[in-house]
Design an enzyme around this catalytic site. Structure first.
Site, PDB file in Angstrom:
ATOM      1  N   HIS A  62      -5.538   7.748   0.674  1.00  0.00           N
ATOM      2  CA  HIS A  62      -4.983   8.054  -0.643  1.00  0.00           C
ATOM      3  C   HIS A  62      -4.711   9.553  -0.695  1.00  0.00           C
ATOM      4  CE1 HIS A  62      -6.424   4.085  -1.949  1.00  0.00           C
ATOM      5  NE2 HIS A  62      -7.452   4.371  -1.172  1.00  0.00           N
TER       6      HIS A  62
ATOM      7  N   GLY B 265       0.837  -1.194   0.000  1.00  0.00           N
ATOM      8  CA  GLY B 265       0.000   0.000   0.000  1.00  0.00           C
ATOM      9  C   GLY B 265       0.871   1.242   0.000  1.00  0.00           C
ATOM     10  N   ASP B 266       0.233   2.409  -0.125  1.00  0.00           N
ATOM     11  CA  ASP B 266       0.931   3.697  -0.022  1.00  0.00           C
ATOM     12  C   ASP B 266       1.982   3.917  -1.111  1.00  0.00           C
ATOM     13  OD1 ASP B 266      -0.557   4.124   2.352  1.00  0.00           O
ATOM     14  OD2 ASP B 266       0.892   2.915   3.445  1.00  0.00           O
TER      15      ASP B 266
HETATM   16  P1  IMP Z   1      -6.394  -3.440   8.852  1.00  0.00           P
HETATM   17  O1  IMP Z   1      -6.628  -3.468   7.386  1.00  0.00           O
HETATM   18  O2  IMP Z   1      -6.776  -2.129   9.489  1.00  0.00           O
HETATM   19  O3  IMP Z   1      -6.960  -4.628   9.574  1.00  0.00           O
HETATM   20  O4  IMP Z   1      -4.801  -3.540   9.070  1.00  0.00           O
HETATM   21  C1  IMP Z   1      -4.070  -4.707   8.745  1.00  0.00           C
HETATM   22  C2  IMP Z   1      -2.678  -4.346   8.230  1.00  0.00           C
HETATM   23  O5  IMP Z   1      -2.788  -3.681   6.997  1.00  0.00           O
HETATM   24  C3  IMP Z   1      -1.906  -3.385   9.145  1.00  0.00           C
HETATM   25  O6  IMP Z   1      -0.526  -3.716   9.065  1.00  0.00           O
HETATM   26  C4  IMP Z   1      -2.172  -2.023   8.526  1.00  0.00           C
HETATM   27  O7  IMP Z   1      -1.174  -1.094   8.827  1.00  0.00           O
HETATM   28  C5  IMP Z   1      -2.172  -2.390   7.053  1.00  0.00           C
HETATM   29  N1  IMP Z   1      -2.963  -1.465   6.234  1.00  0.00           N
HETATM   30  C6  IMP Z   1      -4.307  -1.410   6.128  1.00  0.00           C
HETATM   31  N2  IMP Z   1      -4.672  -0.452   5.252  1.00  0.00           N
HETATM   32  C7  IMP Z   1      -3.529   0.092   4.790  1.00  0.00           C
HETATM   33  C8  IMP Z   1      -3.253   1.101   3.813  1.00  0.00           C
HETATM   34  O8  IMP Z   1      -4.121   1.692   3.196  1.00  0.00           O
HETATM   35  N3  IMP Z   1      -1.928   1.362   3.606  1.00  0.00           N
HETATM   36  C9  IMP Z   1      -0.934   0.699   4.236  1.00  0.00           C
HETATM   37  N4  IMP Z   1      -1.145  -0.253   5.140  1.00  0.00           N
HETATM   38  C10 IMP Z   1      -2.439  -0.562   5.414  1.00  0.00           C
HETATM   39 MG    MG Z   2      -2.413   4.779   1.948  1.00  0.00          MG
END
Ligand code: IMP
Ligand code: MG
Length: 341
Positions: free
Chosen positions: A45, A14-15
């Site tokens: 985003h 992501g990111d």
């Molecule tokens: P959750 O999706 O909130 O359950 O998080 C699970 C894992 O995914 C964690 O390590 C979060 O930091 C990561 N994560 C969730 N959404 C994002 C995103 O949009 N960008 C980067 N990491 C994410």
């Molecule tokens: Mg992001």
């Protein structure tokens, strides 16, 4: 009837700048719809419109180009946060009326889900209730969007929308990234949905209609969560500072490491990416160290040009079945030389 669907997916954690790529594509004016096909407001985003920074979450970023924008059936939705996101977009001067929709069979994140997510200490979730909401969905105890009073004005039937009389051309925007995929990521340090192109099909789009698949990565890797990811070296702190690597949703510092080329190639191959966009190349230039990881070893280069040539050569060879073009971008707003049809 669907003419075609183009897809933007993140190949890393992501990111990596999917929002930027989506907006660049949406600006072309060829799409009738934008679709977020998985995830929730756990996503963040960041894009720049006329010099202004805009952070989106659940709503597809194509909204900034005035395109009909749908949160798909593969997503889970925080109702309050969704209504606030609309207000925030309007406050930025972005028109949303009659443009933002939610698939009626998408699921809802409840207060109970959010409370449960606060107790997480092992994964380092975004604490948005994402995992518990998906858990209830698959346990057949979830609540669908169609049952929520406040969402009635926004509901849409994805099948009727995509398979009706009108010709549609859909830009599908992913959330999170390949390494956070529930099946292909480093389980359990993953999110609770599928982050790859496969998810698109689950939103009522047949696989034959998928045309371009834009895979997005960064010239270095970042990850947010509890597992140890960043080596103990000053250079990664410098990259974090130079790249402003702090979460758009939670503000947490992102752990940094060199780009893992093996992992990126795996993601290109599985997604069938036709274009590869590698963002934030200016950041490595600003720290002046050009490293990546390939076959589990660090490979160092004297200049960015050498590194770029190496990535191009290996990716075009190992991903030759689908990959047609690679773009290296150093601009937070646009992608230099970006071409598509
Ligand atoms: P959750 O999706 O909130 O359950 O998080 C699970 C894992 O995914 C964690 O390590 C979060 O930091 C990561 N994560 C969730 N959404 C994002 C995103 O949009 N960008 C980067 N990491 C994410
Ligand atoms: Mg992001």
């Amino acid at each position: 009837m669907i003419d075609f669907a183009d897809v933007v997916v993140d190949l890393r954690y992501g990111d990596c700048g999917k929002g930027k790529v989506a907006v660049e594509l949406a600006k072309s004016g060829i799409y009738t719809h934008c679709l977020r096909f998985s995830g929730s407001n756990n996503a963040g985003h960041t894009i720049y419109i006329n010099g202004k920074k805009i952070v989106g979450h659940a709503i597809p970023m194509g909204i900034v180009c005035g395109i009909k924008s749908i949160i798909g059936s593969g997503c889970v939705i925080n109702v309050e946060h969704f209504l606030q996101e609309i207000k925030d977009l309007e406050a930025e001067g972005i028109k949303t009326e009659g443009l933002v929709y939610i698939a009626k069979n998408a699921h809802i994140i409840t207060d109970k889900h959010i409370a449960e997510d606060q107790l997480d200490t092992t994964i380092g979730t975004t604490k948005r209730g994402n995992g518990p909401a998906y858990k209830d969905k698959y346990d057949r105890k979830g609540i669908r969007a169609e049952l929520v009073k406040e969402l009635q004005p926004y509901l849409i039937d994805l099948h009727e929308e995509f398979h009706g009389e009108n010709n549609v051309r859909i830009l599908c925007e992913g959330a999170q990234g390949f390494e956070l995929d529930i099946d292909w990521g480093d389980y359990p340090y993953v999110t609770s949905s599928h982050c790859n192109v496969g998810s698109v099909v689950l939103n009522g789009i047949p696989p034959q209609k998928i045309r371009n698949i834009f895979g997005v990565a960064k010239i270095y890797d970042t990850y947010v969560g509890t597992k140890k990811f960043e080596p103990d070296q000053v250079i990664f702190k410098q990259i974090r500072l130079a790249g402003n690597e702090y979460g758009a949703t939670t503000g947490r510092p992102r752990q940094c490491n060199w780009l893992n080329l093996d992992g990126m190639i795996k993601a290109i191959q599985q997604n069938g990416a036709t274009q590869l966009i590698i963002n934030k190349c200016d950041i490595l230039n600003s720290v002046g160290v050009y490293n990546l990881i390939y076959k589990d070893k660090i490979v160092s280069f004297d200049s960015f040009e050498y590194m770029q040539a190496y990535i191009k050569h290996i990716c075009m060879f190992r991903c030759k079945e689908t990959l047609k073009r690679i773009y290296f971008s150093s601009n937070p707003k646009t992608i230099e030389g970006f071409q598509y049809e």
